[in-house]
Design a protein around this motif. Structure first.
Motif, PDB file in Angstrom:
ATOM      1  N   PHE A  32     -11.136   4.143  -4.348  1.00  0.00           N
ATOM      2  CA  PHE A  32     -11.738   3.402  -3.411  1.00  0.00           C
ATOM      3  C   PHE A  32     -12.360   4.066  -2.378  1.00  0.00           C
ATOM      4  O   PHE A  32     -13.291   3.204  -1.735  1.00  0.00           O
TER       5      PHE A  32
ATOM      6  N   PHE B 257      -1.798   2.042  -8.926  1.00  0.00           N
ATOM      7  CA  PHE B 257      -3.042   3.061  -9.227  1.00  0.00           C
ATOM      8  C   PHE B 257      -3.295   3.714  -8.006  1.00  0.00           C
ATOM      9  O   PHE B 257      -3.006   3.467  -6.799  1.00  0.00           O
TER      10      PHE B 257
ATOM     11  N   LEU C 126       0.762  -1.244   0.024  1.00  0.00           N
ATOM     12  CA  LEU C 126      -0.027   0.017  -0.008  1.00  0.00           C
ATOM     13  C   LEU C 126       0.985   1.281   0.101  1.00  0.00           C
ATOM     14  O   LEU C 126       0.419   2.491  -0.316  1.00  0.00           O
TER      15      LEU C 126
ATOM     16  N   LEU D 199     -16.207   4.042  -2.953  1.00  0.00           N
ATOM     17  CA  LEU D 199     -16.985   2.744  -3.078  1.00  0.00           C
ATOM     18  C   LEU D 199     -17.677   2.226  -1.918  1.00  0.00           C
ATOM     19  O   LEU D 199     -17.329   2.598  -0.881  1.00  0.00           O
TER      20      LEU D 199
ATOM     21  N   LEU E 275      -5.220   5.195  -5.166  1.00  0.00           N
ATOM     22  CA  LEU E 275      -6.126   4.845  -4.215  1.00  0.00           C
ATOM     23  C   LEU E 275      -7.559   5.439  -3.807  1.00  0.00           C
ATOM     24  O   LEU E 275      -8.165   5.003  -3.276  1.00  0.00           O
TER      25      LEU E 275
ATOM     26  N   PRO F 120       1.241   1.927  -4.537  1.00  0.00           N
ATOM     27  CA  PRO F 120       0.214   1.507  -5.377  1.00  0.00           C
ATOM     28  C   PRO F 120       0.508   1.834  -6.562  1.00  0.00           C
ATOM     29  O   PRO F 120       0.866   2.766  -7.007  1.00  0.00           O
TER      30      PRO F 120
END
Lengths: 141, 121
Positions: free
Chosen positions: B118, B113, B108, B121, B115, B111
């Motif tokens: 998220f 991409f 983490l 979500l 984060l 990353p």
């Protein structure tokens, strides 16, 4: 049903079928794809960011075909390999650790550019979401 | 030197860590057999997992990842620095928690991409 009155005599002057340039069969335009053993997705072999795609970009499952070195195709296990965890290289690149469901063998592969980001993050967060060890470790620090 | 280490395991049930040199008892406090150093989590490549049986590699195995079993137990995934073979071993109760947590959150930190998406979500 209409009755065929001249069924015999018409076969000779029939126009031949047109040439089809879309080939769905073996050796057609999807000859180099593989089908995921877990979610049955047709996966093309050319992936963005890696030259060695070995797992499904949707569900991250793979197939146990290599024996010692990646690409040697020396294993006759052919079991399904499920993603077990994610490891980070020293340069920060993510590797997926796969484990074979039938023989327990482990392998590692770099992630591709089109891998499912949600599945990857769920895999990374799996050690932290279960309540026991992670919470005890954080409290003990 | 590697022969020395195996001798030590057989005779007095200790081994010297291949990375930090700590002398470790081969049996943990709860009676289970230990195969990695509780301080730095490094191990030694003595078992061949592809063909089974003992391995002649004897390379140092560094911890690279944490895997979670269906039971919720953690496993440490080791990679041999000499021949790149992977093994997984259950964690012991007295393993270094700082290194375990550092390995779990290590992906983490960088990353591939962003984060931020998220969070919605």
């Amino acid at each position: 049903m209409p009755r065929r009155t001249h069924a015999r005599g018409r076969g000779q002057d029939r126009r031949p079928q047109r040439h089809k340039d879309v080939l769905h069969g073996r050796g057609g335009h999807r000859a180099h794809d593989f089908r995921c053993v877990h979610c049955r997705l047709d996966v093309p072999l050319d992936a963005p960011g890696t030259a060695h795609r070995n797992h499904c970009p949707h569900c991250l499952a793979s197939l146990h075909v290599d024996r010692r070195t990646p690409g040697d195709r020396g294993s006759d296990c052919r079991g399904r390999m499920e993603a077990l965890g994610v490891s980070a290289r020293p340069d920060g690149e993510w590797m997926i650790i796969h484990q074979c469901r039938s023989c327990g063998e482990l392998s590692a592969n770099r992630i591709a550019g089109d891998d499912n980001a949600l599945a990857l993050v769920r895999l990374v967060l799996r050690p932290l979401t279960d309540t026991g060890i992670a919470r005890r470790a954080l409290l003990a620090m | 030197m590697s022969d020395n280490t195996t001798h030590n395991i057989l005779q007095i049930d200790t081994f010297a860590c291949a990375w930090c040199g700590l002398t470790v008892s081969a049996v943990a406090a709860d009676g289970t057999r230990r195969n990695h150093c509780p301080s730095c989590l490094h191990s030694r490549h003595v078992l061949d997992h592809v063909e089974g049986g003992p391995s002649r590699c004897h390379g140092r195995m560094s911890p690279i990842a944490i895997a979670v079993l269906r039971t919720g137990d953690w496993m440490v995934v080791h990679r041999c620095v000499r021949c790149d073979e992977l093994t997984s071993n259950p964690v012991c109760a007295d393993d270094n928690q700082l290194i375990l947590m550092r390995m779990a959150v290590r992906p983490l930190a960088q990353p591939p991409f962003p984060l931020e998406a998220f969070g919605t979500l």
